[in-house]
Design a protein around this motif. Structure first.
Motif, PDB file in Angstrom:
ATOM      1  N   GLU A  88      -4.118  -8.464 -61.037  1.00 36.69           N
ATOM      2  CA  GLU A  88      -5.328  -8.453 -61.860  1.00 36.69           C
ATOM      3  C   GLU A  88      -5.545  -9.807 -62.521  1.00 36.69           C
ATOM      4  N   ARG A  89      -4.472 -10.409 -62.982  1.00 36.19           N
ATOM      5  CA  ARG A  89      -4.602 -11.719 -63.628  1.00 36.19           C
ATOM      6  C   ARG A  89      -5.111 -12.770 -62.654  1.00 36.19           C
ATOM      7  N   ARG A  92      -8.844 -12.103 -61.918  1.00 39.45           N
ATOM      8  CA  ARG A  92      -9.686 -12.504 -63.041  1.00 39.45           C
ATOM      9  C   ARG A  92      -9.776 -14.013 -63.158  1.00 39.45           C
ATOM     10  N   GLU A  96     -13.236 -16.027 -63.030  1.00 40.36           N
ATOM     11  CA  GLU A  96     -13.635 -16.911 -64.120  1.00 40.36           C
ATOM     12  C   GLU A  96     -13.859 -18.337 -63.631  1.00 40.36           C
ATOM     13  N   GLY A 325      -7.722  -4.384 -71.246  1.00 37.35           N
ATOM     14  CA  GLY A 325      -8.441  -4.147 -70.000  1.00 37.35           C
ATOM     15  C   GLY A 325      -9.619  -3.231 -70.182  1.00 37.35           C
TER      16      GLY A 325
END
Length: 328
Positions: A88-89, A92, A96, A325
């Motif tokens: 997930e990191r 993201r 971004e 989250g």
């Protein structure tokens, strides 16, 4: 001289010395019986103590084993959550980076860059030179972006699986099923009714063709409708064989094992992921995913709770208010 037997004094009385000795012998016999009874009680008590000690030791061993098993399960679950959080990191961070401006190359090792397959450019319209002028308004052909999607899923920078792994093989089988049953058409032509029909068609397939599907050479030779007919023909043969045998006869054959609803759900998930990816890349409009929001009764497993658990963890105070989250 022999002593007289114990008991009541003889008639006429007895000398005091003799009475005294008789009384002393009688008391000795009583003490001997008491000591023997005490020894037996002491032995039984020791046995009870030993049994209690063994029982307590066994219970302690059982509790220790159960505790070790629970700790191992929690450690495994924590490792899974940590991997999910890392993926997930990365996703993201990539989103971004792309939202902040022109795409910049990710900071990956040279080995990872070499291992990442080159994705073909996305196709946003219908087949080039299509005689139908409205084809461009109905989106690209289903097969137009398959190679790009599979390359993206195999990208190690996004935690992807290598080409040829079971995960990518499952996606290839799901695409083969959809193309063979619904046709390779502009993606906005497909309807939810066709997606619903796919569920019924998949349930007619042999179970072994759902678990990885037929081999690639078999898929190239025949489409899914051929294998559906193969399954139906096998069932007809079994029905003819069983028709002449009573219920419970040992020679009766079991019905053909068909694709399970859980496997059908897995293929829907693969197809839904393809639609979501094209929507995120603005190749398809939002809200056109015909494979989302379907009900799958009786197919929930432990891994289906993983996303909810992960969201609960990300929303907790462990991560702070600025890192919590969402349900998306």
């Amino acid at each position: 001289m022999a002593l007289p037997a114990s008991g009541p004094p003889p008639a006429g009385g007895a000398p005091p010395a003799i009475l005294h000795r008789q009384l002393r012998l009688h008391l000795y016999r009583i003490l001997d019986r008491l000591e023997a009874a005490t020894a037996r009680e002491r032995a039984e008590l020791e046995q009870e103590r030993a049994a209690l000690a063994r029982h307590c030791e066994a219970r302690a061993t059982e509790r220790e084993t159960a505790a070790r098993t629970t700790v191992a399960q929690l450690e495994t679950r924590l490792a899974e959550l940590e991997r999910e959080v890392e993926v997930e990191r990365r996703v993201r961070a990539l989103l971004e980076t792309r939202a902040a401006g022109p795409e910049r190359p990710l900071a990956v090792s040279q080995a990872a860059s070499d291992a990442a397959p080159s994705a073909p450019p996305l196709v946003a319209q219908g087949r080039a030179g299509d005689p139908d002028p409205s084809a461009a308004d109905r989106g690209p052909l289903f097969s137009a972006n398959e190679a790009a999607y599979r390359a993206r899923r195999a990208d190690p920078r996004l935690g992807g699986r290598s080409l040829g792994s079971k995960a990518t093989e499952d996606v290839e089988v799901a695409f083969w099923l959809w193309r063979g049953l619904a046709g390779d058409r502009p993606m906005l032509d497909y309807t939810r009714e066709e997606a619903d029909d796919l569920r019924g068609d998949m349930l007619r397939m042999l179970a072994s063709y759902g678990k990885g599907g037929p081999k690639r050479e078999m898929r190239a030779k025949h489409g899914p409708r051929h294998w559906m007919e193969v399954a139906d023909q096998r069932q007809r043969t079994i029905d003819q064989h069983n028709a002449a045998l009573p219920e419970g006869h040992p020679d009766r054959k079991a019905d053909v094992e068909r694709m399970s609803l859980r496997t059908v759900k897995k293929h829907y998930t693969s197809l839904s992921g393809y639609w979501r990816w094209l929507e995120a890349r603005k190749v398809l409009p939002r809200g056109t995913n015909i494979f989302s929001e379907w009900d799958w009764p009786g197919t929930k497993g432990w891994h289906d709770d993983r996303d909810a658990d992960l969201n609960l963890l990300l929303r907790s105070s462990w991560f702070g208010a600025d890192r919590r989250g969402t349900d998306h």
